[in-house]
Design an enzyme around this catalytic site. Sequence first.
Site, PDB file in Angstrom:
ATOM      1  CB  SER A   1      -1.076   0.260   0.981  1.00  0.00           C
ATOM      2  OG  SER A   1      -0.029  -0.153   2.398  1.00  0.00           O
TER       3      SER A   1
ATOM      4  N   GLY B   1       0.621   5.264  -3.950  1.00  0.00           N
ATOM      5  CA  GLY B   1       0.052   6.541  -4.454  1.00  0.00           C
ATOM      6  C   GLY B   1      -0.990   6.287  -5.569  1.00  0.00           C
TER       7      GLY B   1
ATOM      8  N   GLY C   1      -3.813   7.000  -5.123  1.00  0.00           N
ATOM      9  CA  GLY C   1      -4.903   8.052  -5.272  1.00  0.00           C
ATOM     10  C   GLY C   1      -4.406   9.058  -6.244  1.00  0.00           C
TER      11      GLY C   1
ATOM     12  CB  CYS D   1     -13.583  23.360  12.255  1.00  0.00           C
ATOM     13  SG  CYS D   1     -14.947  22.499  12.488  1.00  0.00           S
ATOM     14  CG  LEU D   2     -11.070  22.206  18.081  1.00  0.00           C
ATOM     15  CD1 LEU D   2     -12.290  22.277  19.185  1.00  0.00           C
ATOM     16  CD2 LEU D   2     -10.378  20.872  18.243  1.00  0.00           C
TER      17      LEU D   2
ATOM     18  CD  GLU E   1     -15.933  18.386  20.690  1.00  0.00           C
ATOM     19  OE1 GLU E   1     -15.706  19.784  20.327  1.00  0.00           O
ATOM     20  OE2 GLU E   1     -15.575  17.525  20.104  1.00  0.00           O
TER      21      GLU E   1
ATOM     22  CG  HIS F   1     -13.131  21.893   7.924  1.00  0.00           C
ATOM     23  ND1 HIS F   1     -12.117  21.463   8.363  1.00  0.00           N
ATOM     24  CD2 HIS F   1     -14.242  21.379   8.702  1.00  0.00           C
ATOM     25  CE1 HIS F   1     -12.542  21.061   9.660  1.00  0.00           C
ATOM     26  NE2 HIS F   1     -13.704  20.731   9.617  1.00  0.00           N
TER      27      HIS F   1
ATOM     28  CD  GLU G   1      -9.614  22.266   6.052  1.00  0.00           C
ATOM     29  OE1 GLU G   1      -9.937  23.471   6.106  1.00  0.00           O
ATOM     30  OE2 GLU G   1      -9.704  21.466   6.947  1.00  0.00           O
TER      31      GLU G   1
HETATM   32  N1  GLN Z   1     -15.287  19.267  17.660  1.00  0.00           N
HETATM   33  C1  GLN Z   1     -15.704  20.526  16.998  1.00  0.00           C
HETATM   34  C2  GLN Z   1     -17.179  20.157  16.698  1.00  0.00           C
HETATM   35  O1  GLN Z   1     -17.625  19.092  16.403  1.00  0.00           O
HETATM   36  C3  GLN Z   1     -14.978  20.809  15.924  1.00  0.00           C
HETATM   37  C4  GLN Z   1     -15.050  19.824  14.658  1.00  0.00           C
HETATM   38  C5  GLN Z   1     -14.034  20.478  13.622  1.00  0.00           C
HETATM   39  O2  GLN Z   1     -12.952  20.833  13.890  1.00  0.00           O
HETATM   40  N2  GLN Z   1     -13.998  19.786  12.626  1.00  0.00           N
HETATM   41  O3  GLN Z   1     -17.926  21.246  16.562  1.00  0.00           O
END
Ligand code: GLN
Length: 558
Positions: free
Chosen positions: A17, A20, A22, A383-384, A407, A520, A522
């Site tokens: 594996s 590459g 992908g 996000c987080l 959380e 996100h 990215e």
């Molecule tokens: N844990 C956080 C949430 O569920 C952030 C998730 C994340 O960063 N993708 O909201």
Amino acid sequence: MVEKGAKFIFVTGGVLSSLGKGLASASIGALLESRGLTVTLQKLDPYINVDPGTMNPFQHGEVFVTDDGAETDLDLGHYERFTHARLGHDNNFTTGKIYDRVITKERRGDYLGGTVQVIPHITDEIKNSIRMVSKGVDIVIVEIGGTIGDIESLPFLEAIRQFRADAGKENVLYIHLTLVPYIGTAGELKTKPTQHSVKELRSIGIQPDILLCRTDRYLSKEIKSKIALFCNVSTDAVITAKDVECIYEVPLIFHKEGLDNKIVELLNIWTRTPRLEEWEQLCHRLKYPQYDVHIAVVGKYVDLTESYKSLNEALVHGGLLNGSRVGLTYVDSETISSGNCAEILAGADGILVPGGFGSRGIEGKICAAQYARENKVPYFGICLGMQIAVVEFARHIAGLQGAHSSEINAETPYPVIYLMTEWYDDQTKALQKRDASSNKGGTMRLGAYPCKLVENTLAYAAYDKREISERHRHRYEFNNEFRSRLEENGMIISGTSPDGDLVEIIELKDHPWYLGCQFHPEFKSRPMNPHPLFRDFIKAALVRSGHRKSSHPTIATP
Ligand code: GLN
């Protein structure tokens, strides 16, 4: 029904594996697009999980999220970055998802009392899933996960074997990626692993048409002839898949080796001559940057860069537009405390806290956000990373001592980030409910959501438009109960859901570049079209670095 005109390329992998597959599939897509063909890509994964959404990124790498909210294998990220294909739920099937469909049909009585078996029921379902994505494209590239010889991939291989008989010989191509290792003590490249892998594939009825041979040097004509002879392919169908320093070179190497020519010849299609100037320019820019910028990524899954695949690429793309190489240092947030934060992050021109789940290393991330805020280091929270920035600001600026995300601490007196138990979901157009005990799989806010931007903000300056769409993958949200308190203290809410209810982007006053987003970005950055937030984050980091000249004009891919 197979759409008229759609042809299929199946990509399998042998020997071991991580060769590459992908990237190879994505590069085939790029080459065919460069000849004017339309492509889509699909990944068939042999594991039992219905999707990778519940899998540990340490084991499986990043979960790539599509516009339609599918949590998919990270290879779909390569596919979207290398081609114009827009992927979704149907572009990634796992054994679990296939069985789930078959069992649902069986319970419904669709099989009319018949015995439900791997052949034909599972294989039929696999073939249906492949046909599903063939609508409106010239070529469907299907990558089979795993390695030839694995027990669990057999139903997929049987399905693609049958597929040639169903779709017609001239419409199906099998490409096999193998390894041709150089053995130092013998001073030779060895072809035996490739021979064995192809033998294994032929024993289940698949004769590959083209071999991609992963190796560290170009294969000589003699070696190619030997492989061709033993593996029953023509010599010009043996392609060197040479190691590269920069992944965006792969299509160029394949092209030089004649891969796209061979594909169109075997599939009997007429195309325009390939246009690869864009790819050549891209590689040149990556190889010869003007500047060098250092970014610290403060996260949890730092031992495995596969966990942040799209993020790494988006940072590289952001560097491209600024003529800069982006050097990344992954910092394990568990090692950061208020005592050592300044020392650890001293060399960083920018700090990025990526997405994540769970409580491990949270306080270290909060220290990093505080350090960036106080020392005016460009900060990008994703996000987080945005939630962390909100918690940090609430605690240290807005006077909400003990503030947290529910959380991490369900008992916090100030749950500035909290779990919404009921909300109107724009994607499903329905009222959604959940609580802490809800199923983990597929229950997050997933996929593309619109976001309205506020003028005269960093976000607006980056995107230069009023409404954007970005992809989400999270459960927790900014808690509006604390919105005015945070705003009064200098937090800027620069992006919200169109109704103004959900906070999507936050910024800080009096800071060169401090931005957190709930989505996100990215996932939507492309080498040919870098994401504006990454571009501006790198730009701010470059300013902070004093536009440090690149000492080693090398390649920017981490
Ligand atoms: N844990 C956080 C949430 O569920 C952030 C998730 C994340 O960063 N993708 O909201």
